[in-house]
Design a protein around this motif. Structure first.
Motif, PDB file in Angstrom:
ATOM      1  N   UNK A  18       0.827  -1.200   0.000  1.00 12.03           N
ATOM      2  CA  UNK A  18       0.000   0.000   0.000  1.00 12.03           C
ATOM      3  C   UNK A  18       0.863   1.253   0.000  1.00 12.03           C
ATOM      4  N   UNK A  19       0.407   2.281  -0.692  1.00 18.29           N
ATOM      5  CA  UNK A  19       1.011   3.606  -0.592  1.00 18.29           C
ATOM      6  C   UNK A  19       0.409   4.288   0.634  1.00 18.29           C
ATOM      7  N   UNK A  20       1.187   5.093   1.327  1.00 15.81           N
ATOM      8  CA  UNK A  20       0.677   5.844   2.474  1.00 15.81           C
ATOM      9  C   UNK A  20       0.417   7.276   2.049  1.00 15.81           C
ATOM     10  N   UNK A  21      -0.688   7.826   2.491  1.00 16.21           N
ATOM     11  CA  UNK A  21      -1.052   9.199   2.192  1.00 16.21           C
ATOM     12  C   UNK A  21      -1.455   9.864   3.501  1.00 16.21           C
ATOM     13  N   UNK A  47       8.117  11.026  14.936  1.00 17.23           N
ATOM     14  CA  UNK A  47       7.133  10.086  15.465  1.00 17.23           C
ATOM     15  C   UNK A  47       5.779  10.785  15.395  1.00 17.23           C
ATOM     16  N   UNK A  48       4.867  10.175  14.648  1.00 14.43           N
ATOM     17  CA  UNK A  48       3.562  10.784  14.418  1.00 14.43           C
ATOM     18  C   UNK A  48       2.473   9.777  14.764  1.00 14.43           C
ATOM     19  N   UNK A  49       1.434  10.240  15.473  1.00 13.86           N
ATOM     20  CA  UNK A  49       0.260   9.410  15.715  1.00 13.86           C
ATOM     21  C   UNK A  49      -0.775   9.761  14.665  1.00 13.86           C
ATOM     22  N   UNK A  50      -1.326   8.734  14.018  1.00 16.46           N
ATOM     23  CA  UNK A  50      -2.279   8.956  12.939  1.00 16.46           C
ATOM     24  C   UNK A  50      -3.513   8.094  13.134  1.00 16.46           C
ATOM     25  N   UNK A  51      -4.583   8.505  12.478  1.00 15.85           N
ATOM     26  CA  UNK A  51      -5.828   7.735  12.453  1.00 15.85           C
ATOM     27  C   UNK A  51      -6.031   7.253  11.023  1.00 15.85           C
ATOM     28  N   UNK A  52      -6.275   5.958  10.845  1.00 17.57           N
ATOM     29  CA  UNK A  52      -6.561   5.411   9.517  1.00 17.57           C
ATOM     30  C   UNK A  52      -7.952   5.879   9.112  1.00 17.57           C
ATOM     31  N   UNK A  53      -8.042   6.625   8.004  1.00 19.79           N
ATOM     32  CA  UNK A  53      -9.320   7.213   7.608  1.00 19.79           C
ATOM     33  C   UNK A  53      -9.905   6.628   6.331  1.00 19.79           C
ATOM     34  N   UNK A  54      -9.063   6.067   5.448  1.00 22.78           N
ATOM     35  CA  UNK A  54      -9.615   5.530   4.207  1.00 22.78           C
ATOM     36  C   UNK A  54      -8.675   4.512   3.579  1.00 22.78           C
ATOM     37  N   UNK A  61      -1.657   3.325 -15.481  1.00 23.38           N
ATOM     38  CA  UNK A  61      -1.215   2.535 -16.644  1.00 23.38           C
ATOM     39  C   UNK A  61      -0.418   1.295 -16.262  1.00 23.38           C
ATOM     40  N   UNK A  62       0.275   1.317 -15.102  1.00 23.46           N
ATOM     41  CA  UNK A  62       1.058   0.163 -14.669  1.00 23.46           C
ATOM     42  C   UNK A  62       0.226  -0.862 -13.913  1.00 23.46           C
ATOM     43  N   UNK A  63      -1.039  -0.565 -13.672  1.00 23.15           N
ATOM     44  CA  UNK A  63      -1.896  -1.509 -12.957  1.00 23.15           C
ATOM     45  C   UNK A  63      -2.608  -0.854 -11.793  1.00 23.15           C
ATOM     46  N   UNK A  64      -3.216  -1.676 -10.959  1.00 19.76           N
ATOM     47  CA  UNK A  64      -3.940  -1.171  -9.795  1.00 19.76           C
ATOM     48  C   UNK A  64      -2.975  -0.902  -8.654  1.00 19.76           C
ATOM     49  N   UNK A  65      -3.307   0.082  -7.836  1.00 25.23           N
ATOM     50  CA  UNK A  65      -2.542   0.341  -6.625  1.00 25.23           C
ATOM     51  C   UNK A  65      -3.510   0.656  -5.502  1.00 25.23           C
ATOM     52  N   UNK A  66      -3.120   0.275  -4.310  1.00 23.98           N
ATOM     53  CA  UNK A  66      -3.936   0.489  -3.123  1.00 23.98           C
ATOM     54  C   UNK A  66      -3.327   1.638  -2.319  1.00 23.98           C
ATOM     55  N   UNK A  67      -4.184   2.494  -1.781  1.00 18.38           N
ATOM     56  CA  UNK A  67      -3.729   3.660  -1.023  1.00 18.38           C
ATOM     57  C   UNK A  67      -4.422   3.667   0.327  1.00 18.38           C
ATOM     58  N   UNK A  68      -3.621   3.838   1.382  1.00 27.70           N
ATOM     59  CA  UNK A  68      -4.158   3.959   2.732  1.00 27.70           C
ATOM     60  C   UNK A  68      -4.051   5.424   3.125  1.00 27.70           C
ATOM     61  N   UNK A  69      -5.159   6.012   3.566  1.00 27.78           N
ATOM     62  CA  UNK A  69      -5.160   7.411   3.987  1.00 27.78           C
ATOM     63  C   UNK A  69      -5.113   7.531   5.498  1.00 27.78           C
ATOM     64  N   UNK A  70      -4.227   8.386   5.975  1.00 30.54           N
ATOM     65  CA  UNK A  70      -4.087   8.632   7.403  1.00 30.54           C
ATOM     66  C   UNK A  70      -4.334  10.100   7.711  1.00 30.54           C
ATOM     67  N   UNK A  71      -4.958  10.380   8.846  1.00 29.95           N
ATOM     68  CA  UNK A  71      -5.127  11.744   9.341  1.00 29.95           C
ATOM     69  C   UNK A  71      -4.160  11.910  10.512  1.00 29.95           C
ATOM     70  N   UNK A  72      -3.310  12.922  10.436  1.00 32.73           N
ATOM     71  CA  UNK A  72      -2.330  13.174  11.497  1.00 32.73           C
ATOM     72  C   UNK A  72      -3.048  13.706  12.729  1.00 32.73           C
ATOM     73  N   UNK A  73      -2.780  13.089  13.882  1.00 33.59           N
ATOM     74  CA  UNK A  73      -3.396  13.519  15.137  1.00 33.59           C
ATOM     75  C   UNK A  73      -2.424  14.366  15.945  1.00 33.59           C
TER      76      UNK A  73
END
Length: 109
Positions: A18-21, A47-54, A61-73
């Motif tokens: 997964x890519x992190x965003x 060091x960052x605390x984050x909440x997984x949001x999406x 063109x190279x195919x499918x990729x999965x992205x995990x979205x984080x909100x910085x707390x």
């Protein structure tokens, strides 16, 4: 994003990768020794605390990729990563360009 042709001995999959965003910013402020503008280009650990949001999928063109979205707390103050000093460099090490010489990758094909 690079196209995955071989991952851990398997053919052409990036499944489970997964890519992190990140979005948002902490509300806490910290002092910084000196003017941060003078330290552009320096590398820090943070060091960052984050909440997984999406979790989303994207097709490129190279195919499918999965992205995990984080909100910085919140975060801790950054710690400067020590750059390599001249004494840490192996005097026998040569630059990659010099080591490769006139290497032609197509000649081995």
């Amino acid at each position: 994003m690079a196209e995955v042709k071989n991952h851990n001995g398997t053919g052409g999959t990036s499944e489970g990768m997964y890519l992190h965003q990140f979005s948002g910013k902490p509300t806490t402020q910290y002092e910084f020794l000196g003017d941060p503008r003078d330290h552009r280009g320096d590398v820090y650990t943070l060091v960052v605390r984050v909440e997984l949001t999406k979790v989303t999928s994207d097709h490129i063109k190279d195919g499918d990729r999965e992205i995990i979205g984080f909100k910085v707390i919140d975060s801790k103050p950054p710690q400067l990563v020590q750059a390599a000093s001249e004494r840490d460099v192996d005097p026998n090490q040569i630059p990659m360009d010099e080591a490769m010489g006139d290497y032609d990758p197509d000649a081995d094909a």
